[in-house]
Each structure stands twice: as structure tokens, then as C-alpha cells.
Motif scaffolding. Structure first.
Motif, PDB file in Angstrom:
ATOM      1  N   UNK A  49       4.863 -55.241  34.988  1.00  0.00           N
ATOM      2  CA  UNK A  49       4.633 -56.657  35.257  1.00  0.00           C
ATOM      3  C   UNK A  49       4.452 -57.361  33.943  1.00  0.00           C
ATOM      4  N   UNK A  50       4.790 -58.618  33.900  1.00  0.00           N
ATOM      5  CA  UNK A  50       4.608 -59.376  32.674  1.00  0.00           C
ATOM      6  C   UNK A  50       5.906 -59.593  31.938  1.00  0.00           C
ATOM      7  N   UNK A  51       5.822 -60.076  30.704  1.00  0.00           N
ATOM      8  CA  UNK A  51       6.979 -60.406  29.901  1.00  0.00           C
ATOM      9  C   UNK A  51       6.997 -59.563  28.658  1.00  0.00           C
ATOM     10  N   UNK A  52       8.042 -59.739  27.865  1.00  0.00           N
ATOM     11  CA  UNK A  52       8.177 -58.956  26.636  1.00  0.00           C
ATOM     12  C   UNK A  52       7.167 -59.358  25.585  1.00  0.00           C
ATOM     13  N   UNK A  53       6.434 -60.432  25.800  1.00  0.00           N
ATOM     14  CA  UNK A  53       5.393 -60.801  24.846  1.00  0.00           C
ATOM     15  C   UNK A  53       4.163 -59.929  24.993  1.00  0.00           C
ATOM     16  N   UNK A  54       4.183 -59.033  25.990  1.00  0.00           N
ATOM     17  CA  UNK A  54       3.065 -58.117  26.170  1.00  0.00           C
ATOM     18  C   UNK A  54       1.945 -58.686  26.995  1.00  0.00           C
ATOM     19  N   UNK A  55       2.140 -59.820  27.661  1.00  0.00           N
ATOM     20  CA  UNK A  55       1.099 -60.442  28.464  1.00  0.00           C
ATOM     21  C   UNK A  55       1.701 -60.922  29.763  1.00  0.00           C
ATOM     22  N   UNK A  56       0.870 -61.040  30.788  1.00  0.00           N
ATOM     23  CA  UNK A  56       1.360 -61.493  32.077  1.00  0.00           C
ATOM     24  C   UNK A  56       1.598 -62.997  32.097  1.00  0.00           C
ATOM     25  N   UNK A  57       0.752 -63.741  31.452  1.00  0.00           N
ATOM     26  CA  UNK A  57       0.869 -65.196  31.449  1.00  0.00           C
ATOM     27  C   UNK A  57       0.012 -65.698  30.309  1.00  0.00           C
ATOM     28  N   UNK A  96       4.761 -58.825  20.445  1.00  0.00           N
ATOM     29  CA  UNK A  96       4.501 -58.323  21.782  1.00  0.00           C
ATOM     30  C   UNK A  96       3.384 -57.312  21.828  1.00  0.00           C
ATOM     31  N   UNK A  97       3.380 -56.354  20.905  1.00  0.00           N
ATOM     32  CA  UNK A  97       2.320 -55.354  20.907  1.00  0.00           C
ATOM     33  C   UNK A  97       0.981 -55.991  20.535  1.00  0.00           C
ATOM     34  N   UNK A  98       1.001 -56.982  19.638  1.00  0.00           N
ATOM     35  CA  UNK A  98      -0.243 -57.679  19.309  1.00  0.00           C
ATOM     36  C   UNK A  98      -0.746 -58.474  20.510  1.00  0.00           C
ATOM     37  N   UNK A  99       0.167 -59.131  21.223  1.00  0.00           N
ATOM     38  CA  UNK A  99      -0.244 -59.881  22.407  1.00  0.00           C
ATOM     39  C   UNK A  99      -0.852 -58.981  23.461  1.00  0.00           C
ATOM     40  N   UNK A 100      -0.262 -57.803  23.639  1.00  0.00           N
ATOM     41  CA  UNK A 100      -0.792 -56.862  24.624  1.00  0.00           C
ATOM     42  C   UNK A 100      -2.171 -56.358  24.209  1.00  0.00           C
ATOM     43  N   UNK A 101      -2.324 -56.042  22.942  1.00  0.00           N
ATOM     44  CA  UNK A 101      -3.594 -55.522  22.430  1.00  0.00           C
ATOM     45  C   UNK A 101      -4.701 -56.558  22.569  1.00  0.00           C
ATOM     46  N   UNK A 102      -4.435 -57.756  22.099  1.00  0.00           N
ATOM     47  CA  UNK A 102      -5.426 -58.829  22.188  1.00  0.00           C
ATOM     48  C   UNK A 102      -5.730 -59.149  23.653  1.00  0.00           C
ATOM     49  N   UNK A 103      -4.670 -59.183  24.481  1.00  0.00           N
ATOM     50  CA  UNK A 103      -4.873 -59.464  25.894  1.00  0.00           C
ATOM     51  C   UNK A 103      -5.702 -58.407  26.584  1.00  0.00           C
ATOM     52  N   UNK A 104      -5.490 -57.134  26.225  1.00  0.00           N
ATOM     53  CA  UNK A 104      -6.261 -56.051  26.828  1.00  0.00           C
ATOM     54  C   UNK A 104      -7.732 -56.154  26.460  1.00  0.00           C
ATOM     55  N   UNK A 105      -8.007 -56.507  25.213  1.00  0.00           N
ATOM     56  CA  UNK A 105      -9.401 -56.666  24.785  1.00  0.00           C
ATOM     57  C   UNK A 105     -10.040 -57.842  25.499  1.00  0.00           C
ATOM     58  N   UNK A 106      -9.326 -58.969  25.570  1.00  0.00           N
ATOM     59  CA  UNK A 106      -9.877 -60.185  26.151  1.00  0.00           C
ATOM     60  C   UNK A 106     -10.149 -60.034  27.638  1.00  0.00           C
ATOM     61  N   UNK A 107      -9.234 -59.355  28.333  1.00  0.00           N
ATOM     62  CA  UNK A 107      -9.337 -59.267  29.789  1.00  0.00           C
ATOM     63  C   UNK A 107      -9.947 -57.973  30.290  1.00  0.00           C
ATOM     64  N   UNK A 108      -9.990 -56.955  29.427  1.00  0.00           N
ATOM     65  CA  UNK A 108     -10.435 -55.645  29.871  1.00  0.00           C
ATOM     66  C   UNK A 108      -9.366 -54.884  30.640  1.00  0.00           C
ATOM     67  N   UNK A 109      -8.151 -55.403  30.669  1.00  0.00           N
ATOM     68  CA  UNK A 109      -7.051 -54.793  31.422  1.00  0.00           C
ATOM     69  C   UNK A 109      -6.225 -53.907  30.502  1.00  0.00           C
ATOM     70  N   UNK A 110      -6.527 -52.627  30.500  1.00  0.00           N
ATOM     71  CA  UNK A 110      -5.842 -51.698  29.598  1.00  0.00           C
ATOM     72  C   UNK A 110      -4.393 -51.456  29.994  1.00  0.00           C
ATOM     73  N   UNK A 111      -4.014 -51.832  31.191  1.00  0.00           N
ATOM     74  CA  UNK A 111      -2.628 -51.626  31.603  1.00  0.00           C
ATOM     75  C   UNK A 111      -1.665 -52.503  30.815  1.00  0.00           C
TER      76      UNK A 111
END
Length: 443
Positions: free
Chosen positions: A6-14, A389-404
Motif C-alpha cells: 500500500x502507498x506510493x513510491x515515496x515510501x508513505x501512504x499519504x 522514498x526510503x527517507x520518507x518511509x523511515x521518517x513516516x515509520x518513526x512519526x506514526x509507529x507503523x513499521x510496515x
């Protein structure tokens, strides 16, 4: 074949999900070279999502250049990451972009201090060190993301979607080419930081661990065995032309040499894209005079036939995955520098792509149908958008707690590294290597 991302190539869902209620995710950069500067650029592009608060690098010029660009306070600039680790926790996470052989120390130390860790690939030059990093992160309960940037591109999203949606049927085999490029290989793997296996690992690891990760991702199952052939074919003293000097600036045969450092680096002066990379790697003084000084005194001005390199310049790996799927990976210096080329052979279709565009030949209709890569997400920036994309995913995982959001978990990252170590063992011994036996070797 595995679940659809789920999500986009930027590494985040929205983008809206990345607004951090408590402010931007704070980062400490360990390493201010090309990769560290690239990842730090995420904070410049998205200041509401990430902020760099500390920089550690032993090279004062690069440390201060990056810290100044990011407005990092003078007392948060460190010559040694250990000085930062000695302080109370100053950031949410660290980005470890130190030289490969210096990954383990900071990754383990900062995980133990409660920092989330983004780790440049490869994880480490040796299998036991890779396991040490993963164990440390799991023991501390922190997020560990390895920079397998190829997973975070719109192109990968489109190809993966076509495979998992059944457009090629059951995958039987894959051909994958990493065309490193003659001058790129000379830059990084003959003159540069990845030239020696005892310092950074074999080239199949340092250049292609994320190709191996990508193949595992597309196939959707772990590898069972690998075999590999290849060698250091060309960049040796035996191939040195008569009359060649130790440095290109002094060499009478330089004008006719394909690997001329003078032609390469001086030709990049004034080109904004190439000044960002690779020119910035050899010097922070991007004037012609500055580049000439670097070629006169530094490692990048050496003759490619008079360096201390030992990594393979051409290698082929055959991978056997569970269920009988096979894949070949060819890594070669002797190509133009280009995007990776992939052919996926399935029971209902054939997919061919070049890292930017892809198309499926449908065996029922006979039509060649382009994939809609643009619909999968943006494709801008380095590595087809994968760096951001990998930075967006990493930052997003920290911010949201969503490791997926992290598309390659620590244990899955170990899979690709194990494949690389097994491939190198096969190359050196000529034997087919079972992955289970390779794990047992290290037990």
C-alpha cells in the motif's frame, strides 16, 4: 507471490499522514559524504517532516559544509560519532552513512541508546557483523531500515504490482543486468572507497545487495541456492599500457585511455548534476584548479592499472528461489552507465523494463502493454526517487509507529546480504552454495 504494497513510491501512504504532531522527526547524520548529504536533503525538502540536529564526520570541510547547509549548531558538530553517543539523546534517529567498514560500531551503539537507525547499504562487510546490527536493533526495540532504495521507486511499485496481479502468470525466471558503467566502476570500485573486499566487501555485495533484495522482493520468496562466476578481468597491472604513468595527469597514454581521470573529472566541471556526484566525492573545491589538485594528490587521479583494488569487475550470479524460480544477475563494469535492465519470464506473459519504463507482452492477446509507472508514484531524484522514498518511509515509520512503511525489514535485509556472501563464496570456489549451508558455516 506476497502481498501488494500500500502507498506510493515515496515510501508513505499519504503526505497528510506524515505531519508529526510533536514536530519534525529529528535526525543525527553520521557521515557527511555523498550518501549522507543525499539523505540529509530530505530534511531540506520536507522541513515539516524531518530536521537534522547533529552531524558527525572526521573531515572538517565536509562536516561543516553539511552542518552549515542545515543550520546545525556549532556544538552539535562532531569529528567522532562517539562524542555524540556520549551525550544524552539529542535526536529521534541516526542516519549511518559512514564508510562500510565503520557501519557496525555506530549502528549498534546508537540502537542501544534508543535511537532509530537508517543504515546505508551494505549493512557491513561480513555476515557476523550484519547479524550483530540486526540483533542490536531487535534487542533495543528500535526501527532499523537498510537503504535498499530500489524498493522505494515508482518503477518497482509498477513491476511488483504487475507480477503480483498475475499479469505474467507464474514467474519461471528473471534476467537482471546491473550496467555499472566503465567510468563509474573506475571511480568507485578501482580508485574509490569500494575497491577492496577487505575494507568494504566484495563488489557483488557493495554494488548489488539491493539488486539481490529487489529480485527476492519481486519473486516473493527466499533464495535456496546460488552459483556465481566472475573475476577482476581488466583493472590489474598486467593490463597496464606501455609508458603509462602512476597518475593520469602525468601520463603520455592518457588521451587514448578509456579510464582517464583527467577526461572524466575535468569534463564534469561546470555540470551541476555531475558536480553533485561524482565530482563532490573527490573534492569540495569544484573549480578546475581544485579538481586538478585532487587528481594530483588524491586517490581519484591514480592510474586504474596501478591501484590496490581487488574486487570483481564482471560477475554473473544464478539464484535458485523456492518453488523452482530462477534468476540471473549480471554486474559488469564494461557497459555504459545506465539504468538496470530486467526481463521477467512468466507462464502468461513476458515483462521487460529498464528502470524507468516497462511493458508486458500478453501471451493471450499478443499485445505489448506498457505499465503505467507514473500512476505508481513520482520518479524524481536520485535512484528513481528511491533515496527520498526510503527517507520518507523511515521518517513516516518513526512519526506514526507503523513499521510496515519500511519495505525491507531487518531480517529480510539479511537475506539479500547472505545471497551476496554466498555468491562471492561460489565465485571463489566454483561450487554451488546452498543458503542453509552458508548460514550453518557462521553458526
Amino acid at each position: 507471490m506476497g502481498h501488494r504494497l500500500s502507498g506510493t513510491a515515496s515510501g508513505v501512504r499519504d503526505d497528510r499522514e506524515l505531519n508529526v504532531a510533536g514536530g519534525p522527526v529529528t535526525l543525527a547524520m553520521l557521515g557527511a559524504g555523498s550518501r549522507g548529504s543525499t539523505y540529509a536533503g530530505f530534511a531540506e525538502r520536507y522541513p515539516d517532516r524531518a530536521r537534522v540536529v547533529a552531524v558527525a564526520d572526521p573531515r572538517e570541510d565536509r562536516r561543516d559544509a553539511l552542518a552549515g547547509r542545515l543550520e546545525v549548531a556549532a556544538d552539535r558538530r562532531f569529528a567522532d560519532w562517539r562524542d555524540l553517543a556520549a551525550l544524552d539523546k539529542v535526536a529521534d534517529a541516526v542516519v549511518v552513512a559512514t564508510p562500510d567498514h565503520e557501519h557496525v560500531g555506530p549502528a549498534v551503539a546508537f540502537a542501544g541508546l534508543g535511537y532509530h537507525v537508517l543504515l546505508e547499504k551494505p549493512m557491513a562487510p561480513a555476515w557476523a557483523q550484519c547479524v550483530e546490527v540486526v540483533d542490536a536493533a531487535e534487542r533495543a526495540g528500535v526501527i532499523l531500515a537498510v537503504c535498499h532504495v530500489m524498493r522505494y521507486t515508482a518503477y518497482t511499485e509498477a513491476v511488483y504490482g504487475a507480477v503480483t496481479d498475475g499479469r505474467v502468470g507464474e514467474v519461471a525466471g528473471i534476467e537482471h543486468l546491473e550496467p555499472v558503467g566503465w567510468w563509474h566502476f573506475a571511480h568507485a570500485y578501482v580508485r574509490g572507497n569500494w575497491r577492496r573486499s577487505d575494507e568494504s566487501g566484495p563488489s557483488i555485495l557493495t554494488k548489488c545487495c539491493h539488486d539481490l533484495d529487489w529480485l527476492r522482493h519481486v519473486v516473493g520468496r527466499p533464495a535456496v541456492a546460488v552459483s556465481s562466476h566472475g573475476a577482476l578481468h581488466h583493472f590489474t597491472a598486467a593490463n597496464r599500457p606501455d609508458g603509462a604513468a602512476d597518475r593520469c595527469l602525468d601520463c603520455a597514454v592518457e588521451p587514448a585511455c578509456p579510464y582517464s581521470a583527467a577526461r572524466l573529472y575535468l569534463g564534469f566541471v561546470g555540470d551541476p548534476k555531475r558536480e553533485r556526484w561524482p565530482l563532490s566525492v573527490i573534492t569540495t573545491d569544484l573549480t578546475e584548479a581544485g579538481v586538478r589538485r585532487a587528481l594530483r594528490d588524491g586517490p581519484y587521479g591514480r592510474c586504474v592499472y596501478a591501484c590496490d583494488n581487488d574486487v570483481a569487475d564482471h560477475q554473473v550470479v544464478t539464484i535458485e528461489f523456492g518453488g523452482g524460480v530462477t534468476a540471473t544477475l549480471t554486474m559488469s563494469a564494461f557497459t555504459p552507465q545506465a539504468r538496470r535492465r530486467t526481463r521477467i519470464m512468466g507462464t502468461r506473459g513476458f515483462l521487460e523494463g529498464d528502470g524507468r519504463e516497462a511493458a508486458v507482452t500478453d501471451f493471450v492477446t499478443g499485445r505489448v502493454e506498457p505499465l503505467d509507472v507514473a500512476a505508481a508514484g513520482p520518479d524524481g531524484g536520485a535512484h528513481g526517487g528511491g533515496d527520498m522514498g526510503v527517507m520518507g518511509a523511515f521518517v513516516g515509520a518513526i512519526a506514526s509507529g507503523d513499521r510496515s512503511l519500511i519495505r525491507t525489514g531487518p531480517r529480510e535485509s539479511l537475506d539479500s546480504h547472505l545471497m551476496a556472501f554466498a555468491a562471492e563464496r561460489s565465485r571463489l570456489t566454483g561450487a554451488r552454495v546452498r543458503l542453509a549451508d552458508e548460514v550453518a558455516r557462521y553458526a
